[in-house]
Design a protein around this motif. Sequence first.
Motif, PDB file in Angstrom:
ATOM      1  N   SER A   1       0.823  -1.222   0.000  1.00 35.26           N
ATOM      2  CA  SER A   1       0.000   0.000   0.000  1.00 35.26           C
ATOM      3  C   SER A   1       0.851   1.264   0.000  1.00 35.26           C
ATOM      4  CB  SER A   1      -0.922  -0.001   1.228  1.00 35.26           C
ATOM      5  OG  SER A   1      -0.167  -0.051   2.440  1.00 35.26           O
ATOM      6  N   PHE A   2       2.165   1.118  -0.034  1.00 34.45           N
ATOM      7  CA  PHE A   2       3.065   2.260  -0.031  1.00 34.45           C
ATOM      8  C   PHE A   2       3.397   2.673  -1.459  1.00 34.45           C
ATOM      9  CE2 PHE A   2       3.381   0.593   4.142  1.00 34.45           C
ATOM     10  CZ  PHE A   2       3.775   1.634   4.978  1.00 34.45           C
ATOM     11  N   PRO A   3       3.724   3.971  -1.673  1.00 34.45           N
ATOM     12  CA  PRO A   3       4.109   4.422  -3.024  1.00 34.45           C
ATOM     13  C   PRO A   3       5.292   3.615  -3.556  1.00 34.45           C
ATOM     14  CG  PRO A   3       3.755   6.304  -1.551  1.00 34.45           C
ATOM     15  CD  PRO A   3       3.699   5.073  -0.693  1.00 34.45           C
ATOM     16  N   ASP A   4       5.299   3.418  -4.862  1.00 33.11           N
ATOM     17  CA  ASP A   4       6.373   2.711  -5.569  1.00 33.11           C
ATOM     18  C   ASP A   4       6.427   1.212  -5.256  1.00 33.11           C
ATOM     19  OD1 ASP A   4       7.234   5.162  -6.687  1.00 33.11           O
ATOM     20  OD2 ASP A   4       8.418   5.586  -4.890  1.00 33.11           O
ATOM     21  N   SER A   5       5.391   0.688  -4.606  1.00 37.21           N
ATOM     22  CA  SER A   5       5.348  -0.754  -4.355  1.00 37.21           C
ATOM     23  C   SER A   5       4.896  -1.485  -5.614  1.00 37.21           C
ATOM     24  CB  SER A   5       4.384  -1.070  -3.209  1.00 37.21           C
ATOM     25  OG  SER A   5       4.849  -0.547  -1.991  1.00 37.21           O
ATOM     26  N   ALA A   6       5.128  -2.781  -5.639  1.00 38.03           N
ATOM     27  CA  ALA A   6       4.701  -3.591  -6.770  1.00 38.03           C
ATOM     28  C   ALA A   6       3.180  -3.703  -6.807  1.00 38.03           C
ATOM     29  CB  ALA A   6       5.322  -4.981  -6.676  1.00 38.03           C
ATOM     30  N   LYS A   7       2.628  -3.805  -7.999  1.00 39.43           N
ATOM     31  CA  LYS A   7       1.206  -4.088  -8.163  1.00 39.43           C
ATOM     32  C   LYS A   7       0.946  -5.561  -7.847  1.00 39.43           C
ATOM     33  CE  LYS A   7      -1.054  -0.426  -9.899  1.00 39.43           C
ATOM     34  NZ  LYS A   7      -2.347   0.045  -9.378  1.00 39.43           N
ATOM     35  N   VAL A   8      -0.173  -5.834  -7.207  1.00 38.33           N
ATOM     36  CA  VAL A   8      -0.480  -7.201  -6.794  1.00 38.33           C
ATOM     37  C   VAL A   8      -1.447  -7.849  -7.783  1.00 38.33           C
ATOM     38  CG1 VAL A   8      -1.507  -8.634  -4.985  1.00 38.33           C
ATOM     39  CG2 VAL A   8      -0.093  -6.654  -4.365  1.00 38.33           C
ATOM     40  N   LEU A   9      -1.116  -9.070  -8.226  1.00 37.50           N
ATOM     41  CA  LEU A   9      -2.024  -9.863  -9.048  1.00 37.50           C
ATOM     42  C   LEU A   9      -2.968 -10.629  -8.128  1.00 37.50           C
ATOM     43  CD1 LEU A   9       0.154 -11.495 -11.851  1.00 37.50           C
ATOM     44  CD2 LEU A   9      -1.708  -9.884 -12.167  1.00 37.50           C
ATOM     45  N   ALA A  10      -4.273 -10.561  -8.398  1.00 31.53           N
ATOM     46  CA  ALA A  10      -5.239 -11.225  -7.522  1.00 31.53           C
ATOM     47  C   ALA A  10      -6.338 -11.870  -8.352  1.00 31.53           C
ATOM     48  CB  ALA A  10      -5.847 -10.228  -6.537  1.00 31.53           C
ATOM     49  N   HIS A  11      -6.897 -12.968  -7.807  1.00 39.13           N
ATOM     50  CA  HIS A  11      -7.996 -13.646  -8.501  1.00 39.13           C
ATOM     51  C   HIS A  11      -9.280 -12.819  -8.445  1.00 39.13           C
ATOM     52  CE1 HIS A  11      -5.266 -17.083  -7.933  1.00 39.13           C
ATOM     53  NE2 HIS A  11      -5.880 -17.613  -8.957  1.00 39.13           N
ATOM     54  N   SER A  12      -9.492 -12.081  -7.347  1.00 42.14           N
ATOM     55  CA  SER A  12     -10.721 -11.292  -7.191  1.00 42.14           C
ATOM     56  C   SER A  12     -10.439 -10.086  -6.315  1.00 42.14           C
ATOM     57  CB  SER A  12     -11.840 -12.147  -6.578  1.00 42.14           C
ATOM     58  OG  SER A  12     -11.435 -12.653  -5.314  1.00 42.14           O
ATOM     59  N   PRO A  13     -11.230  -9.026  -6.427  1.00 40.38           N
ATOM     60  CA  PRO A  13     -11.018  -7.844  -5.591  1.00 40.38           C
ATOM     61  C   PRO A  13     -11.467  -8.119  -4.156  1.00 40.38           C
ATOM     62  CG  PRO A  13     -12.995  -7.572  -6.913  1.00 40.38           C
ATOM     63  CD  PRO A  13     -12.360  -8.862  -7.360  1.00 40.38           C
ATOM     64  N   PRO A  14     -10.852  -7.468  -3.162  1.00 44.32           N
ATOM     65  CA  PRO A  14     -11.287  -7.660  -1.777  1.00 44.32           C
ATOM     66  C   PRO A  14     -12.605  -6.947  -1.521  1.00 44.32           C
ATOM     67  CG  PRO A  14      -9.550  -6.013  -1.880  1.00 44.32           C
ATOM     68  CD  PRO A  14      -9.699  -6.562  -3.268  1.00 44.32           C
ATOM     69  N   GLU A  15     -13.319  -7.360  -0.473  1.00 43.20           N
ATOM     70  CA  GLU A  15     -14.619  -6.758  -0.171  1.00 43.20           C
ATOM     71  C   GLU A  15     -14.457  -5.311   0.295  1.00 43.20           C
ATOM     72  OE1 GLU A  15     -16.768  -7.605   3.327  1.00 43.20           O
ATOM     73  OE2 GLU A  15     -15.165  -8.748   4.251  1.00 43.20           O
ATOM     74  N   GLU A  16     -15.479  -4.500   0.042  1.00 45.71           N
ATOM     75  CA  GLU A  16     -15.426  -3.076   0.335  1.00 45.71           C
ATOM     76  C   GLU A  16     -15.324  -2.787   1.828  1.00 45.71           C
ATOM     77  OE1 GLU A  16     -15.102  -0.496  -1.673  1.00 45.71           O
ATOM     78  OE2 GLU A  16     -14.922  -1.906  -3.346  1.00 45.71           O
ATOM     79  N   ASN A  17     -15.991  -3.562   2.679  1.00 43.16           N
ATOM     80  CA  ASN A  17     -15.938  -3.313   4.124  1.00 43.16           C
ATOM     81  C   ASN A  17     -14.527  -3.493   4.667  1.00 43.16           C
ATOM     82  OD1 ASN A  17     -18.671  -2.737   4.302  1.00 43.16           O
ATOM     83  ND2 ASN A  17     -19.231  -4.856   4.744  1.00 43.16           N
ATOM     84  N   TRP A  18     -13.796  -4.443   4.116  1.00 39.28           N
ATOM     85  CA  TRP A  18     -12.406  -4.656   4.512  1.00 39.28           C
ATOM     86  C   TRP A  18     -11.547  -3.465   4.104  1.00 39.28           C
ATOM     87  CZ3 TRP A  18      -7.871  -5.513   1.530  1.00 39.28           C
ATOM     88  CH2 TRP A  18      -6.772  -5.988   2.246  1.00 39.28           C
ATOM     89  N   ILE A  19     -11.754  -2.972   2.894  1.00 39.00           N
ATOM     90  CA  ILE A  19     -11.024  -1.790   2.413  1.00 39.00           C
ATOM     91  C   ILE A  19     -11.329  -0.585   3.300  1.00 39.00           C
ATOM     92  CG2 ILE A  19     -10.809  -0.152   0.497  1.00 39.00           C
ATOM     93  CD1 ILE A  19     -11.324  -2.497  -1.409  1.00 39.00           C
ATOM     94  N   GLU A  20     -12.595  -0.428   3.673  1.00 35.87           N
ATOM     95  CA  GLU A  20     -13.006   0.706   4.511  1.00 35.87           C
ATOM     96  C   GLU A  20     -12.384   0.623   5.902  1.00 35.87           C
ATOM     97  OE1 GLU A  20     -14.600   4.290   5.263  1.00 35.87           O
ATOM     98  OE2 GLU A  20     -14.610   3.255   3.328  1.00 35.87           O
ATOM     99  N   TYR A  21     -12.279  -0.595   6.445  1.00 36.42           N
ATOM    100  CA  TYR A  21     -11.663  -0.768   7.762  1.00 36.42           C
ATOM    101  C   TYR A  21     -10.223  -0.273   7.750  1.00 36.42           C
ATOM    102  CZ  TYR A  21     -10.300  -2.979  12.180  1.00 36.42           C
ATOM    103  OH  TYR A  21      -9.848  -3.191  13.455  1.00 36.42           O
ATOM    104  N   TRP A  22      -9.484  -0.628   6.697  1.00 38.87           N
ATOM    105  CA  TRP A  22      -8.095  -0.193   6.593  1.00 38.87           C
ATOM    106  C   TRP A  22      -8.001   1.310   6.336  1.00 38.87           C
ATOM    107  CZ3 TRP A  22      -3.632  -2.354   7.919  1.00 38.87           C
ATOM    108  CH2 TRP A  22      -3.619  -3.728   8.160  1.00 38.87           C
TER     109      TRP A  22
END
Length: 394
Positions: free
Chosen positions: A41-62
């Motif tokens: 989640s830091f600038p200049d980090s690698a992009k992550v390959l994923a099978h599916s996007p994470p749920e919105e509530n989890w993103i909001e918690y972070w």
Amino acid sequence: MPRIFRPNAYFEEELRLGKLFPRELEARNSVLESSFLVLNSFPDSAKVLAHSPPEENWIEYWKEKGVQIPKPILLRNRKQSLQNKKEIQLEEWGKISRWNSEKNDLEIDPVILETAREYGSKLNQNDWNQENNPNFFSYSIRNRQDWEKFLRNEKDRFSSEQKFVFKTEFGFAGSQKFRDVSGLKDLADMFLKVKKEPFRIETWVDRTKDFSLLFSAKNGKFKIEEATILLNDQKGKYSGTWMGEFSEIENYLSEMSEPFSRICKFHPTYEGFGSVDSFFYRSEGTEVLRTISEINFRWTMGCLLLELRRKFPKKGNDLLLFFPKVHSQDPYSKLKVWEKETGWEIYPLSAFFSPYKRPNQRNLIWVRLPAQKSQDPWEEAKIVSDSGNRVLGA
């Protein structure tokens, strides 16, 4: 050149099958995909390959914690997202693939695959390790002749009380099988005749404590990074990792210098993260250290925790724990209650639900504990586990 990270937690299965992306393990892999979204989640980090996007509530918690979760590159969109890229800097949990610019896709790299199989094989590791630890009962069984040799050599040591551990050549941690003398033949027949898979057989021992030595390697130079406590049951089933101050970790590190120097010579061309699994066991009234049980030439949960500590520096002890699926409709609000009750910092590294609102079978939680040199990690981990299960209703 774009940097891409692929969290292929099913690395061992890819080695076994010789192909990428086993579909039946997508849900299991989602735990690592979300963990690396946090880590990257830091600038200049690698992009992550994923099978599916994470749920919105989890993103909001972070987001409430001050961490902006980046969007992953979805595997189904990888060709479109990486179109016309002649080169990409590919990083993986376990190295096995390469970018083919003509096909605009990832593919198995046959040279990397062969090397990974050679040094990742539990059988090859055992053959090498037995030269230095001949007294530890462990055999590599590749065919019927090896099995017959094992029976001839060890039949005088068989007893009705003795148990044995079977490990496949490329298998997940905790997937080993246990048998007593009466069940040896049937299990060996299943591996050799039905599955046609080689395996390793060891005497079951009374394990007391499990440790892991984390290392990195680059340009032929190997470096010890840290040591962790592996939270396993007596059968070696993994449930979490402890990293922090504790005298037994220091004692373990002091005994690993010489074994680690041998590992550097075993695979001198390796580059990347890795770990050595070790354990103490009881033998004739004393505790003995099995310095090298297995070597992981890949990322591990300990390496993940080490990088999280580096990205989010804070004094204290850190604990990764797996929890079963939750039955609460709003587990994120319960995490906040849990934090208030305990004073710990608590972060879900994986989402509790899939994008389709189904509860995930396993959930990885990162708990940051205050520094207390007197605390026992095994007792503390049990307190955290019991507390989490109560609060989350798992």
